[in-house]
Structures are given as structure tokens and as C-alpha cells.
Design an enzyme around this catalytic site. Structure first.
Site, PDB file in Angstrom:
ATOM      1  N   HIS A   1      12.318  30.488 -55.335  1.00  0.00           N
ATOM      2  CA  HIS A   1      12.022  30.120 -53.943  1.00  0.00           C
ATOM      3  C   HIS A   1      10.541  30.342 -53.636  1.00  0.00           C
ATOM      4  CE1 HIS A   1      16.385  31.301 -53.574  1.00  0.00           C
ATOM      5  NE2 HIS A   1      16.403  30.109 -52.998  1.00  0.00           N
TER       6      HIS A   1
ATOM      7  N   GLN B   1      28.687  22.833 -47.670  1.00  0.00           N
ATOM      8  CA  GLN B   1      28.419  22.410 -49.046  1.00  0.00           C
ATOM      9  C   GLN B   1      29.179  23.244 -50.077  1.00  0.00           C
ATOM     10  OE1 GLN B   1      24.050  23.295 -48.506  1.00  0.00           O
ATOM     11  NE2 GLN B   1      24.163  23.862 -50.653  1.00  0.00           N
TER      12      GLN B   1
ATOM     13  N   LYS C   1      15.420  21.999 -60.221  1.00  0.00           N
ATOM     14  CA  LYS C   1      16.624  22.510 -60.901  1.00  0.00           C
ATOM     15  C   LYS C   1      17.868  21.823 -60.330  1.00  0.00           C
ATOM     16  CE  LYS C   1      18.261  26.797 -60.282  1.00  0.00           C
ATOM     17  NZ  LYS C   1      19.710  26.791 -59.991  1.00  0.00           N
ATOM     18  N   ASP C   2      17.903  21.677 -58.994  1.00  0.00           N
ATOM     19  CA  ASP C   2      18.999  20.952 -58.354  1.00  0.00           C
ATOM     20  C   ASP C   2      18.600  19.478 -58.329  1.00  0.00           C
ATOM     21  OD1 ASP C   2      20.673  23.223 -57.628  1.00  0.00           O
ATOM     22  OD2 ASP C   2      19.014  23.767 -56.337  1.00  0.00           O
TER      23      ASP C   2
ATOM     24  N   SER D   1      18.316  31.682 -60.345  1.00  0.00           N
ATOM     25  CA  SER D   1      19.316  31.243 -59.373  1.00  0.00           C
ATOM     26  C   SER D   1      19.815  32.480 -58.645  1.00  0.00           C
ATOM     27  CB  SER D   1      20.493  30.590 -60.112  1.00  0.00           C
ATOM     28  OG  SER D   1      21.624  30.548 -59.273  1.00  0.00           O
ATOM     29  N   SER D   2      20.151  32.313 -57.360  1.00  0.00           N
ATOM     30  CA  SER D   2      20.682  33.455 -56.601  1.00  0.00           C
ATOM     31  C   SER D   2      22.016  33.903 -57.209  1.00  0.00           C
ATOM     32  CB  SER D   2      20.902  33.051 -55.146  1.00  0.00           C
ATOM     33  OG  SER D   2      19.689  32.604 -54.608  1.00  0.00           O
ATOM     34  N   ARG D   3      22.665  33.016 -57.945  1.00  0.00           N
ATOM     35  CA  ARG D   3      23.961  33.372 -58.531  1.00  0.00           C
ATOM     36  C   ARG D   3      23.826  34.278 -59.757  1.00  0.00           C
ATOM     37  NH1 ARG D   3      28.073  29.315 -56.934  1.00  0.00           N
ATOM     38  NH2 ARG D   3      27.004  27.899 -55.535  1.00  0.00           N
TER      39      ARG D   3
HETATM   40  O1  PAF Z   1      19.156  24.205 -52.422  1.00  0.00           O
HETATM   41  C1  PAF Z   1      19.618  24.909 -51.476  1.00  0.00           C
HETATM   42  O2  PAF Z   1      19.388  26.114 -51.370  1.00  0.00           O
HETATM   43  C2  PAF Z   1      20.512  24.237 -50.457  1.00  0.00           C
HETATM   44  O3  PAF Z   1      21.310  23.266 -51.043  1.00  0.00           O
HETATM   45  C3  PAF Z   1      19.743  23.679 -49.254  1.00  0.00           C
HETATM   46  C4  PAF Z   1      18.795  22.571 -49.666  1.00  0.00           C
HETATM   47  C5  PAF Z   1      18.963  24.794 -48.579  1.00  0.00           C
HETATM   48  C6  PAF Z   1      20.712  23.083 -48.232  1.00  0.00           C
HETATM   49  O4  PAF Z   1      21.622  24.022 -47.771  1.00  0.00           O
END
Ligand code: PAF
Length: 281
Positions: free
Chosen positions: A37, A61, A149-150, A185-187
Site C-alpha cells: 500500500h 466484494q 497484483k490485483d 498481501s494483508s492476508r
Molecule cells: O484492492 C482493494 O483493496 C479493494 O478491492 C479496493 C480497491 C479498495 C475496493 O474495496
């Protein structure tokens, strides 16, 4: 650093910024911030005069309520990190602010949201597009930064911005990795040490896929090599190996003529991890 807990607090801060003619870069997050981040925030700071970050764990989501419930959260620590990074303002809305009672509008990129990871995570990209559209309307940034990454998420957002005429420039930022290759990743904090070690198979198989692509392998050869590598890792439950045309995410086959997107997802001890790479033949 200003902490805006409601849309109206955010609006008055933005009004003040705009009055001074300051451009705004936006980084939407779900909190539990890590170096990945922070690299988005650094990039945002180089793209505009002021950076605004949102922290909102978006319920729409998440398919599995248990996954939403156990999503890691540490807002106090996040705020310390954001303050140290010179962020102008943090938007921390409540679920009711984002989804007021009676809300019924959704945003969906009809094709992109329902292929690849979207097929296995039904409704996930609809939830992402809906919340990002709402956040874009609230923050009204000049530019917004998202991680590569996403990868599918990034393409969904690019498509939505084009289709809905958002006057926002989308910047894709490279994946940040641990020294051993694990994508941040936060996970990751939820992985046992054994599963964390096993998860390195994702970045290793992307390295191999890149070698194969550069050596002129077909899409089928790349996909089957990567699949075999992940399946051979006993702690991995493979979810998807997708090799597509980059940008459109359309199916690719045979000898690639342009860049490919390699997108992997697998569970390790029940924790879903994803990784991706764009490779050019
Ligand atoms: O990538 C993320 O952390 C989330 O999918 C986002 C873009 C903040 C939307 O909730």
C-alpha cells in the site's frame, strides 16, 4: 493529517483543497496497510500535490461472510503509517455511509467482472466496481493508484472509468514482494509458517512462466507447467491458472503475439492468495 469519518467531512476538506488549486491523487484501501500500500501512496504523491487514502472493508466484494469477518483490521496502526507518509487526509466511512438504507444501484463491467477470477468469486468484481465508483464520486480525484497484483481488478476499474466517463487517470503500480518473492498481501499474516513457505510456489511458477514465454512457449505449455507446479505443492489448493491477453483478458492460445497476463490463485490453509505477472513473448 485530516481524518474524515463522513462524506460531509470529506467534502469540506476537498472543497478547501480545491480552493487552493491543489490536485488530488487517491489510493483506496481496505486497511491493514503494508509496504505494498505504501508503494501506491508513494506513487500517488508523485502524481499529484495531495494524497487522499480511504480505508473501508467493503462488504459487497466478499462472497463468504466468514472471510469478511476475519479480514485483518488495525486502523490505529494504519493511521500512524499514513501520518508518517504525509498523507493529506484519510476517509474512514461507515458501511451505512457507503451503502445507505435502501441503496440499490450497482456497477458491473458485464464481461470483465465475470470471467477468470470473477467466475470463481461470483459478485466480487461487481462489489469492487460499485464501491470504487462510489469512492470516486465522493473523492473526485484527478488520479487514482491501484496495484497490478490485483490485475483483473485493475482492468475492471480501467473499463469502468472509460465506460462511465470518470475524469480520473488510473495508474497501475508494480507488485511489491518479500525478499523471498511472496507478493505482499494483508492476508499473509493469517498464513501458518508452513503455508507461508508453501505459498512461494506462486512466485516461483510465475518466474518459470516468464522464462517459458520468453523462450517462445505456447500459452498451453505455460499454463500446464504452472498448473503442474502448483498441484505438486501438497499444501496448495489450486483455484485458477489463467493465461490471457493482457489488458483485454481475452482467452489466449498458441504462440502469443503480444503481452500475456498470467493470473494465479490458490488457497493455503484456507487462505486465498493471488499473484500475477504480465509477460511479453
Ligand atoms: O484492492 C482493494 O483493496 C479493494 O478491492 C479496493 C480497491 C479498495 C475496493 O474495496
Amino acid at each position: 493529517m485530516d481524518i474524515c469519518r463522513t462524506p460531509s467531512e470529506l467534502r469540506s476538506h476537498l472543497k478547501w483543497l480545491r480552493k487552493q488549486g491543489l490536485s488530488v491523487a487517491f489510493v483506496p484501501t481496505m486497511g491493514y496497510l503494508h509496504a505494498g500500500h505504501m508503494s501506491l501512496i508513494d506513487r500517488a504523491a508523485s502524481e499529484a500535490k495531495r494524497v487522499i487514502v480511504s480505508i473501508f472493508v467493503n462488504p459487497t466484494q466478499f462472497g463468504d461472510p466468514q472471510d469478511l469477518e476475519s479480514y485483518p483490521r488495525d486502523v490505529a496502526h494504519d493511521l500512524e503509517m499514513l501520518e508518517a507518509a504525509n498523507v493529506e487526509a484519510v476517509f474512514l466511512p461507515s458501511v451505512e455511509d457507503i451503502y445507505p438504507e435502501g441503496a440499490e444501484t450497482i456497477v458491473e463491467t458485464m464481461r470483465l467482472a465475470n470471467v477468470l477470477h470473477g467466475e470463481v468469486r461470483e459478485g466480487h468484481f461487481r462489489g469492487v466496481a460499485t464501491v470504487v465508483a462510489k469512492l470516486f464520486n465522493l473523492v473526485q480525484p484527478d488520479v487514482a493508484c491501484f496495484g497490478e497484483k490485483d490485475y483483473q481488478q485493475l482492468q475492471v476499474i480501467r473499463q469502468m472509468v472509460r465506460d462511465l466517463h470518470f475524469p480520473i487517470r488510473i495508474v497501475g503500480c508494480p507488485t511489491v514482494r518479500e525478499p523471498d518473492g511472496l507478493a505482499l498481501s494483508s492476508r499473509n499474516v493469517r498464513l501458518t509458517p508452513e503455508d507461508r513457505q508453501a505459498a512461494l510456489v506462486l512466485s516461483r511458477s510465475l518466474d518459470r512462466a516468464e522464462e517459458l514465454a520468453t523462450a517462445g512457449a505456447t500459452v498451453e505449455e505455460i499454463a500446464s507447467t504452472v498448473t503442474d507446479m502448483i498441484v505438486a505443492e501438497p499444501r496448495a489448493a489450486l483455484r485458477a491458472v489463467d493465461v490471457t491477453e493482457a489488458l483485454t483478458l481475452s482467452p489466449a492460445s498458441g504462440k502469443p503475439s503480444g503481452p500475456l497476463a498470467l493470473m494465479l490463485s490458490a488457497e493455503f490453509g484456507g487462505i486465498l492468495l493471488i499473484d500475477q505477472r504480465e509477460v511479453s513473448p
